[in-house]
Design a protein around this motif. Structure first.
Motif, PDB file in Angstrom:
ATOM      1  N   LEU A 234     -17.112 -30.549  -1.281  1.00  0.00           N
ATOM      2  CA  LEU A 234     -17.927 -31.352  -2.240  1.00  0.00           C
ATOM      3  C   LEU A 234     -18.259 -30.859  -3.510  1.00  0.00           C
ATOM      4  O   LEU A 234     -18.885 -31.611  -4.347  1.00  0.00           O
ATOM      5  CB  LEU A 234     -19.117 -32.011  -1.581  1.00  0.00           C
ATOM      6  CG  LEU A 234     -19.107 -32.945  -0.401  1.00  0.00           C
ATOM      7  CD1 LEU A 234     -20.130 -33.477   0.161  1.00  0.00           C
ATOM      8  CD2 LEU A 234     -18.210 -34.295  -1.020  1.00  0.00           C
ATOM      9  N   GLY A 235     -18.190 -29.503  -3.813  1.00  0.00           N
ATOM     10  CA  GLY A 235     -18.642 -28.870  -4.935  1.00  0.00           C
ATOM     11  C   GLY A 235     -20.112 -28.477  -5.049  1.00  0.00           C
ATOM     12  O   GLY A 235     -20.674 -28.549  -6.260  1.00  0.00           O
ATOM     13  N   ILE A 236     -20.776 -28.406  -4.040  1.00  0.00           N
ATOM     14  CA  ILE A 236     -22.194 -28.027  -4.052  1.00  0.00           C
ATOM     15  C   ILE A 236     -22.187 -26.678  -4.649  1.00  0.00           C
ATOM     16  O   ILE A 236     -21.626 -25.956  -4.098  1.00  0.00           O
ATOM     17  CB  ILE A 236     -22.737 -28.491  -2.873  1.00  0.00           C
ATOM     18  CG1 ILE A 236     -22.987 -29.843  -2.568  1.00  0.00           C
ATOM     19  CG2 ILE A 236     -24.280 -27.592  -2.804  1.00  0.00           C
ATOM     20  CD1 ILE A 236     -23.575 -30.246  -1.128  1.00  0.00           C
ATOM     21  N   HIS A 237     -23.190 -26.260  -5.547  1.00  0.00           N
ATOM     22  CA  HIS A 237     -23.351 -25.266  -5.983  1.00  0.00           C
ATOM     23  C   HIS A 237     -23.480 -23.957  -4.771  1.00  0.00           C
ATOM     24  O   HIS A 237     -24.300 -24.310  -3.805  1.00  0.00           O
ATOM     25  CB  HIS A 237     -24.260 -24.941  -6.959  1.00  0.00           C
ATOM     26  CG  HIS A 237     -24.380 -23.762  -7.867  1.00  0.00           C
ATOM     27  ND1 HIS A 237     -24.742 -22.442  -7.378  1.00  0.00           N
ATOM     28  CD2 HIS A 237     -23.930 -23.416  -9.089  1.00  0.00           C
ATOM     29  CE1 HIS A 237     -24.710 -21.461  -8.420  1.00  0.00           C
ATOM     30  NE2 HIS A 237     -24.211 -22.065  -9.361  1.00  0.00           N
ATOM     31  N   PRO A 238     -22.952 -22.674  -4.943  1.00  0.00           N
ATOM     32  CA  PRO A 238     -23.175 -21.774  -3.699  1.00  0.00           C
ATOM     33  C   PRO A 238     -24.726 -21.409  -3.704  1.00  0.00           C
ATOM     34  O   PRO A 238     -25.130 -21.267  -2.344  1.00  0.00           O
ATOM     35  CB  PRO A 238     -22.017 -20.561  -4.194  1.00  0.00           C
ATOM     36  CG  PRO A 238     -21.294 -21.135  -4.989  1.00  0.00           C
ATOM     37  CD  PRO A 238     -21.934 -22.388  -5.901  1.00  0.00           C
ATOM     38  N   THR A 239     -25.303 -21.324  -4.575  1.00  0.00           N
ATOM     39  CA  THR A 239     -26.675 -20.884  -4.464  1.00  0.00           C
ATOM     40  C   THR A 239     -27.542 -22.162  -3.758  1.00  0.00           C
ATOM     41  O   THR A 239     -28.412 -21.663  -3.298  1.00  0.00           O
ATOM     42  CB  THR A 239     -27.305 -20.692  -5.761  1.00  0.00           C
ATOM     43  OG1 THR A 239     -26.574 -19.821  -6.539  1.00  0.00           O
ATOM     44  CG2 THR A 239     -28.816 -20.577  -5.768  1.00  0.00           C
ATOM     45  N   LEU A 240     -27.189 -23.258  -3.824  1.00  0.00           N
ATOM     46  CA  LEU A 240     -27.860 -24.291  -3.342  1.00  0.00           C
ATOM     47  C   LEU A 240     -27.437 -24.614  -1.826  1.00  0.00           C
ATOM     48  O   LEU A 240     -28.108 -25.302  -1.084  1.00  0.00           O
ATOM     49  CB  LEU A 240     -27.652 -25.556  -3.831  1.00  0.00           C
ATOM     50  CG  LEU A 240     -28.696 -26.193  -4.860  1.00  0.00           C
ATOM     51  CD1 LEU A 240     -28.140 -27.511  -5.554  1.00  0.00           C
ATOM     52  CD2 LEU A 240     -30.179 -26.140  -4.267  1.00  0.00           C
ATOM     53  N   LEU A 241     -26.120 -23.868  -1.478  1.00  0.00           N
ATOM     54  CA  LEU A 241     -25.711 -24.144   0.076  1.00  0.00           C
ATOM     55  C   LEU A 241     -26.605 -23.344   0.945  1.00  0.00           C
ATOM     56  O   LEU A 241     -26.473 -22.161   0.664  1.00  0.00           O
ATOM     57  CB  LEU A 241     -24.351 -23.830   0.249  1.00  0.00           C
ATOM     58  CG  LEU A 241     -23.360 -24.917   0.123  1.00  0.00           C
ATOM     59  CD1 LEU A 241     -21.807 -24.314   0.109  1.00  0.00           C
ATOM     60  CD2 LEU A 241     -23.464 -26.093   0.756  1.00  0.00           C
ATOM     61  N   PRO A 242     -27.357 -23.745   1.913  1.00  0.00           N
ATOM     62  CA  PRO A 242     -28.332 -22.947   2.779  1.00  0.00           C
ATOM     63  C   PRO A 242     -27.522 -22.039   3.521  1.00  0.00           C
ATOM     64  O   PRO A 242     -26.427 -22.139   4.016  1.00  0.00           O
ATOM     65  CB  PRO A 242     -28.962 -23.921   3.775  1.00  0.00           C
ATOM     66  CG  PRO A 242     -28.862 -25.351   3.061  1.00  0.00           C
ATOM     67  CD  PRO A 242     -27.523 -25.107   2.139  1.00  0.00           C
ATOM     68  N   ARG A 243     -28.105 -20.726   3.762  1.00  0.00           N
ATOM     69  CA  ARG A 243     -27.331 -19.780   4.630  1.00  0.00           C
ATOM     70  C   ARG A 243     -27.177 -19.929   5.871  1.00  0.00           C
ATOM     71  O   ARG A 243     -26.127 -19.550   6.427  1.00  0.00           O
ATOM     72  CB  ARG A 243     -28.300 -18.359   4.509  1.00  0.00           C
ATOM     73  CG  ARG A 243     -28.258 -17.792   2.765  1.00  0.00           C
ATOM     74  CD  ARG A 243     -29.394 -16.828   2.656  1.00  0.00           C
ATOM     75  NE  ARG A 243     -29.814 -16.427   1.343  1.00  0.00           N
ATOM     76  CZ  ARG A 243     -30.721 -16.044   0.851  1.00  0.00           C
ATOM     77  NH1 ARG A 243     -31.905 -15.768   1.871  1.00  0.00           N
ATOM     78  NH2 ARG A 243     -30.984 -15.669  -0.448  1.00  0.00           N
ATOM     79  N   ASP A 244     -28.214 -20.555   6.592  1.00  0.00           N
ATOM     80  CA  ASP A 244     -28.008 -20.811   7.930  1.00  0.00           C
ATOM     81  C   ASP A 244     -28.988 -22.091   8.252  1.00  0.00           C
ATOM     82  O   ASP A 244     -29.632 -22.653   7.248  1.00  0.00           O
ATOM     83  CB  ASP A 244     -28.374 -19.614   8.832  1.00  0.00           C
ATOM     84  CG  ASP A 244     -29.842 -19.130   8.297  1.00  0.00           C
ATOM     85  OD1 ASP A 244     -30.824 -19.830   7.923  1.00  0.00           O
ATOM     86  OD2 ASP A 244     -30.106 -17.954   8.480  1.00  0.00           O
ATOM     87  N   LEU A 245     -28.936 -22.438   9.591  1.00  0.00           N
ATOM     88  CA  LEU A 245     -29.816 -23.550   9.820  1.00  0.00           C
ATOM     89  C   LEU A 245     -31.332 -23.614   9.570  1.00  0.00           C
ATOM     90  O   LEU A 245     -31.961 -24.498   8.968  1.00  0.00           O
ATOM     91  CB  LEU A 245     -29.682 -23.826  11.529  1.00  0.00           C
ATOM     92  CG  LEU A 245     -30.313 -25.087  11.996  1.00  0.00           C
ATOM     93  CD1 LEU A 245     -29.623 -26.201  11.388  1.00  0.00           C
ATOM     94  CD2 LEU A 245     -30.004 -25.022  13.507  1.00  0.00           C
ATOM     95  N   ASP A 246     -31.873 -22.449   9.817  1.00  0.00           N
ATOM     96  CA  ASP A 246     -33.456 -22.231   9.483  1.00  0.00           C
ATOM     97  C   ASP A 246     -33.345 -22.444   8.057  1.00  0.00           C
ATOM     98  O   ASP A 246     -34.612 -23.107   7.447  1.00  0.00           O
ATOM     99  CB  ASP A 246     -33.906 -20.890   9.836  1.00  0.00           C
ATOM    100  CG  ASP A 246     -33.885 -20.646  11.237  1.00  0.00           C
ATOM    101  OD1 ASP A 246     -34.114 -21.884  11.908  1.00  0.00           O
ATOM    102  OD2 ASP A 246     -34.050 -19.631  11.735  1.00  0.00           O
ATOM    103  N   ASP A 247     -32.728 -21.674   6.911  1.00  0.00           N
ATOM    104  CA  ASP A 247     -32.723 -21.947   5.532  1.00  0.00           C
ATOM    105  C   ASP A 247     -32.426 -23.384   5.407  1.00  0.00           C
ATOM    106  O   ASP A 247     -33.089 -23.989   4.310  1.00  0.00           O
ATOM    107  CB  ASP A 247     -31.591 -21.137   5.056  1.00  0.00           C
ATOM    108  CG  ASP A 247     -31.735 -20.626   3.566  1.00  0.00           C
ATOM    109  OD1 ASP A 247     -32.950 -20.687   3.230  1.00  0.00           O
ATOM    110  OD2 ASP A 247     -30.921 -20.596   2.744  1.00  0.00           O
ATOM    111  N   ALA A 248     -31.604 -24.232   5.957  1.00  0.00           N
ATOM    112  CA  ALA A 248     -31.374 -25.464   5.899  1.00  0.00           C
ATOM    113  C   ALA A 248     -32.921 -26.390   6.059  1.00  0.00           C
ATOM    114  O   ALA A 248     -33.011 -27.335   5.174  1.00  0.00           O
ATOM    115  CB  ALA A 248     -30.302 -26.023   6.670  1.00  0.00           C
TER     116      ALA A 248
END
Length: 386
Positions: A234-248
């Motif tokens: 979807l083109g979401i910026h890599p910095t904004l994609l959470p690293r894992d479930l807790d981060d999300a």
């Protein structure tokens, strides 16, 4: 989860605020090229195919769009194919209940964000546009979560790319409207709103525990990883994609604290959604259940922000519903009573969606074969609309 600072982890306002003015460079460049070359009709054909998705790659597309599609269909190097397959298998198993949660939790949450809701109501024709968006969202979810949906040239990849172009088109048009107050509301269809919407889909398993379903940590993480891959497409910026479930979950807490505010736009959108669900779920009893399930799944802040009604009789349903859902607490399959109830509601919704008519024209709603088989849908329910 509370909205205090500790629940937000690393997601500070200073980190997130710049993303409210950020679009998506590749899609924006493709759309700008198309409009500069007066190839708008070709783009309209591509976006209209969101509903049918029959052509994997639409014919006679502008060069800029063809280049975009070829540039944006590769898996990220961090993607784990086994986790993606596990996430999709989980959807095949619980997809009926997950579909119900998308309509009674994910969409109301989206409508509760005051600034994002403005984009959805900007062009008017609320009922028509909201109903079409509901169908597009459902088709998108089914496409990416079906077996093989995220493989090269898969339906899910193409649908994500089309949605990315759609967002670029929204930014092009709404962003040029002199009435749009970018300094106050941000760029239309900006990066923060994109990742927020992704989380309403990626975090559904944790929400479904309120309906008596139970998932292992590995299952939740695999499901999130699957949607993280979708976020890449979807083109979401890599910095904004959470690293894992807790981060999300921490990012979700931060965005809710930042964006949930009462608004007339949110109220209007939610009313259109509730009316649509009532129309698709037959029987007067279902009318009350729809709103009650929304109130059960959504936070108080979200429910209040979108003006979910509080009727005298539905509050008496909440206690029995919680008891009913708790019967399935230990059931990790579809044998639980609550699971069967939510599957039944979802089935009615899918059957209604499949033959939906919006704005006078029939919209083709395609349920992938692998999911038809997993959910044991009746052939009549998924027959192609004539």
């Amino acid at each position: 989860m509370s909205m205090n600072e500790s629940s937000r982890g690393r997601w500070s306002d200073e980190l997130l605020e710049p993303f409210r003015s950020m679009g998506e460079p590749l899609a924006d460049a493709a759309i700008q090229s198309v409009f500069a070359s007066n190839e708008v009709e070709a783009v309209n054909r591509i976006l209209q195919s969101l509903q049918s998705n029959v052509q994997v790659v639409p014919a006679e597309m502008p060069d800029a769009v063809e280049t975009f599609l070829n540039q944006t269909d590769d898996w990220p190097e961090w993607a784990d194919p086994e986790k993606v397959r596990l996430g999709q298998r989980l959807f095949a198993r619980y997809g009926m209940q997950m579909t119900l949660a998308y309509f009674t939790w994910s969409l109301p949450c989206c409508y509760s964000w005051e600034k994002a809701a403005k984009v959805l109501t900007w062009t008017g024709g609320i009922d028509k546009h909201v109903h079409r968006r509901i169908i597009e969202t459902a088709q998108f979810v089914l496409d990416v979560m079906a077996e093989g949906g995220l493989e090269p040239k898969g339906f899910g990849v193409r649908t994500a790319q089309k949605i990315r172009l759609l967002h670029g088109t929204i930014r092009y048009h709404v962003g040029r409207d002199p009435k749009w107050r970018a300094s106050e509301w941000g760029t239309p269809a900006n990066q923060e709103d994109h990742v927020a919407t992704l989380l309403t889909l990626a975090l559904v398993p944790s929400v479904l525990t309120r309906l008596g379903l139970d998932f292992t940590r590995d299952e939740e993480e695999a499901y999130f990883h699957c949607w993280r891959v979708v976020g890449h497409f979807l083109g979401i910026h890599p910095t904004l994609l959470p690293r894992d479930l807790d981060d999300a979950h921490q990012l979700w807490a931060a965005i809710q604290a930042r964006q949930v505010r009462p608004s007339q736009d949110g109220v209007v959108l939610t009313r259109a959604l509730v009316d649509y669900l009532k129309m698709r779920m037959p029987g007067e009893l279902m009318d009350g259940v729809t709103v009650t399930v929304m109130r059960e799944l959504c936070s108080e802040a979200v429910s209040d922000a979108v003006g979910l009604e509080k009727t005298d009789w539905t509050r008496f349903l909440v206690g029995p519903m919680r008891w009913m859902f708790s019967l399935a607490d230990e059931a990790q399959d579809q044998s639980g009573f609550a699971a069967k109830v939510s599957a039944s509601l979802s089935r009615k919704l899918l059957e209604g969606l499949h033959s939906s008519e919006t704005g006078g024209g029939r919209v083709t709603f395609r349920i992938p074969q692998s999911l038809q088989e997993s959910w044991k849908l009746e052939p009549a329910a998924v027959a192609e609309a004539k």
